[in-house]
Structures are given as C-alpha cells and as structure tokens.
Write an enzyme that holds these catalytic residues in place. Sequence first.
Site, PDB file in Angstrom:
ATOM      1  N   HIS A  10      -2.124  -1.487   3.059  1.00  0.00           N
ATOM      2  CA  HIS A  10      -2.087  -0.496   4.145  1.00  0.00           C
ATOM      3  C   HIS A  10      -0.990  -0.845   5.148  1.00  0.00           C
ATOM      4  O   HIS A  10      -0.891  -1.993   5.584  1.00  0.00           O
ATOM      5  CB  HIS A  10      -3.456  -0.490   4.826  1.00  0.00           C
ATOM      6  N   GLU A  37       0.899   1.880   1.233  1.00  0.00           N
ATOM      7  CA  GLU A  37       0.766   3.072   2.078  1.00  0.00           C
ATOM      8  C   GLU A  37       1.533   2.780   3.364  1.00  0.00           C
ATOM      9  O   GLU A  37       1.479   1.656   3.868  1.00  0.00           O
ATOM     10  CB  GLU A  37      -0.716   3.316   2.409  1.00  0.00           C
ATOM     11  N   ASP A  39       3.500   4.942   7.112  1.00  0.00           N
ATOM     12  CA  ASP A  39       3.506   6.136   7.964  1.00  0.00           C
ATOM     13  C   ASP A  39       4.939   6.493   8.375  1.00  0.00           C
ATOM     14  O   ASP A  39       5.722   5.606   8.723  1.00  0.00           O
ATOM     15  CB  ASP A  39       2.690   5.856   9.232  1.00  0.00           C
ATOM     16  N   HIS A  52       3.679   4.072  12.971  1.00  0.00           N
ATOM     17  CA  HIS A  52       2.334   4.647  12.995  1.00  0.00           C
ATOM     18  C   HIS A  52       2.089   5.422  14.282  1.00  0.00           C
ATOM     19  O   HIS A  52       1.691   6.590  14.253  1.00  0.00           O
ATOM     20  CB  HIS A  52       1.275   3.560  12.842  1.00  0.00           C
TER      21      HIS A  52
HETATM   22  O1  G3P Z   1      -3.244   6.955   4.802  1.00  0.00           O
HETATM   23  C1  G3P Z   1      -4.465   6.478   5.152  1.00  0.00           C
HETATM   24  C2  G3P Z   1      -4.519   5.804   6.503  1.00  0.00           C
HETATM   25  O2  G3P Z   1      -3.325   5.107   6.749  1.00  0.00           O
HETATM   26  C3  G3P Z   1      -4.799   6.768   7.592  1.00  0.00           C
HETATM   27  O3  G3P Z   1      -4.990   6.175   8.830  1.00  0.00           O
HETATM   28  O4  G3P Z   1      -4.200   5.768  11.119  1.00  0.00           O
HETATM   29  O5  G3P Z   1      -3.957   3.997   9.412  1.00  0.00           O
HETATM   30  O6  G3P Z   1      -2.518   5.988   9.320  1.00  0.00           O
HETATM   31  P1  G3P Z   1      -3.860   5.453   9.701  1.00  0.00           P
HETATM   32 MG    MG Z   2      -1.409   5.665   7.449  1.00  0.00          MG
END
Ligand code: G3P
Ligand code: MG
Length: 250
Positions: A10, A37, A39, A52
């Site tokens: 993440h 993953e 952002d 993020h």
């Molecule tokens: O993509 C899943 C997750 O990353 C969503 O929450 O706030 O960590 O971007 P966040």
């Molecule tokens: Mg995310």
Amino acid sequence: MWTYPRFLAHRGGGKLAPENTIAGLQCGLDHGYRAVEFDVMLARDGVPVVMHDPYLGRTVAGSGNVFDYDAAELVAMDAGSWFGARFQGEPVPLFTEFVDFCRTHGIWMNIEIKPADGFEEATGKAVAELTRAIFGLEIAREDPMVPLLSSFSTVALAAAKAAAPDLPRALLIDDVPPDWLAQARVLEAVAVHTNHKLLTPALARQIKDAGFGLFCYTVNDAARAGEIMAWGVDGMCTDRIDLIGPAGPR
Ligand code: G3P
Ligand code: MG
C-alpha cells in the site's frame, strides 16, 4: 474475475518507508513485493504527481494545496523527512518517474486516481491518457503487467474510461453505496475495491456473484487477511509488508 497479484504494498512500501515515494517502492522490493498501490493527483500545471493528501503539511513540509504548485516545485520538496531522518530529501515523485521505476523492476501497479475536489474529470483523463501512452504495447497484447486504475471518484473513472476505454478500471468504495452494482456496471469495472472493515460475507458473495474481482484495503493483520480470503476476497493491499508478504501472511 481477478487476474492480478493478490497482495500489494500500500502506497509503495506500506508503513515501513515514506508513503508514495521511490524509497517506498524500494522497500517493497526489499520485502519481495512486485505489486503496488499508489495515489496520483494533478499539480497546478496538470502534471500528475504521486501524493495521497491533496494538501501539504503531513508528508511534505509546507502549506497550501498540491494544485497550488507546479510539478517542478513539488518534486523539489522533501517527502521523506516526516518519516525519518534517513529519508531526508526523498522527493515527491512525478507519476511518470514512479511508473518508470515500476516498469524497470517488474512491479505491477494499481494506480489510484486521487483527484482534489473539483479536479475529478481532469485527473481521471490525464492519468488514463498517460498510462495508455506508456502501456500501449502491453495493452495491445493483453499483457498481465497492464495496470489497474481505481478511484473513489466515479467522475474520475468515467473520464478515464472515455480517455482510455481499454485500460481496466476498479470502483473503490468505503461506505457501501446502495447502487454500487449499477456504478460498477456503468463504469465497466473489472473489480470492486472495498474497505475490509465494512465488508461482510454477504457483500463479498454479491460482488463475486456479479462477476467482479474483489479487492480490499488496507489489511494489516495476518489473521484478518485469512478471514476475508475465506470470504472470496481476491486481493488486498497492506501497510505491513513485513507481516503479509507477496504470497500472503508470512
Ligand atoms: O486504494 C485503496 C486505498 O489506498 C484507499 O485508501 O486513503 O489509503 O488511498 P487511501
Ligand atoms: Mg490509495
């Protein structure tokens, strides 16, 4: 159906490195991860950057919004010091730099389109167009390394669909909207990404029975990972890449 890796780091390297940085990707690699993953949002000049929060102050020293700065200004900022002195000077990555690193190291990407309010359409379009330009060959030969675009914003996903219909999309949800199935179908999503804390066995069954891949964020406990996999969850991202490895709980 889910044809992607089952365990993703993440925000690059989870909680073991500064989020959404190349150092985070390197940390994921060091823990055996080849799936991530992260952002993406737009800088003032429309260039996508990996961040993020839509504002400065938490991971990057400073104030104001990400869209108050051009990408060249953002990449000169320190996105590592907040996490630890040894990461001082770790830059805010350009989206293209981040993707380059992933391609070089064989890292599969779930690209979360994270628009600031009011920039949903522009962000979905820009990220999809760039991704499509980079992955044209892989898309044509249906290569498994083609990234998956996801977003909480259905407007951003619709714009991504219009800009690059052949790039796969996933609907991201937190509180489960009553019309999640209609949304996923209209967007021609391949998967639904849910908050594991709000997932129930019944919802998991509905999502799977409707033919979608089922992915969960953000699972940081090995026992919980096992529990939701038993409900049919296909994949998940984790901050604890030390506890949950690329092949599952360690
Ligand atoms: O993509 C899943 C997750 O990353 C969503 O929450 O706030 O960590 O971007 P966040
Ligand atoms: Mg995310």
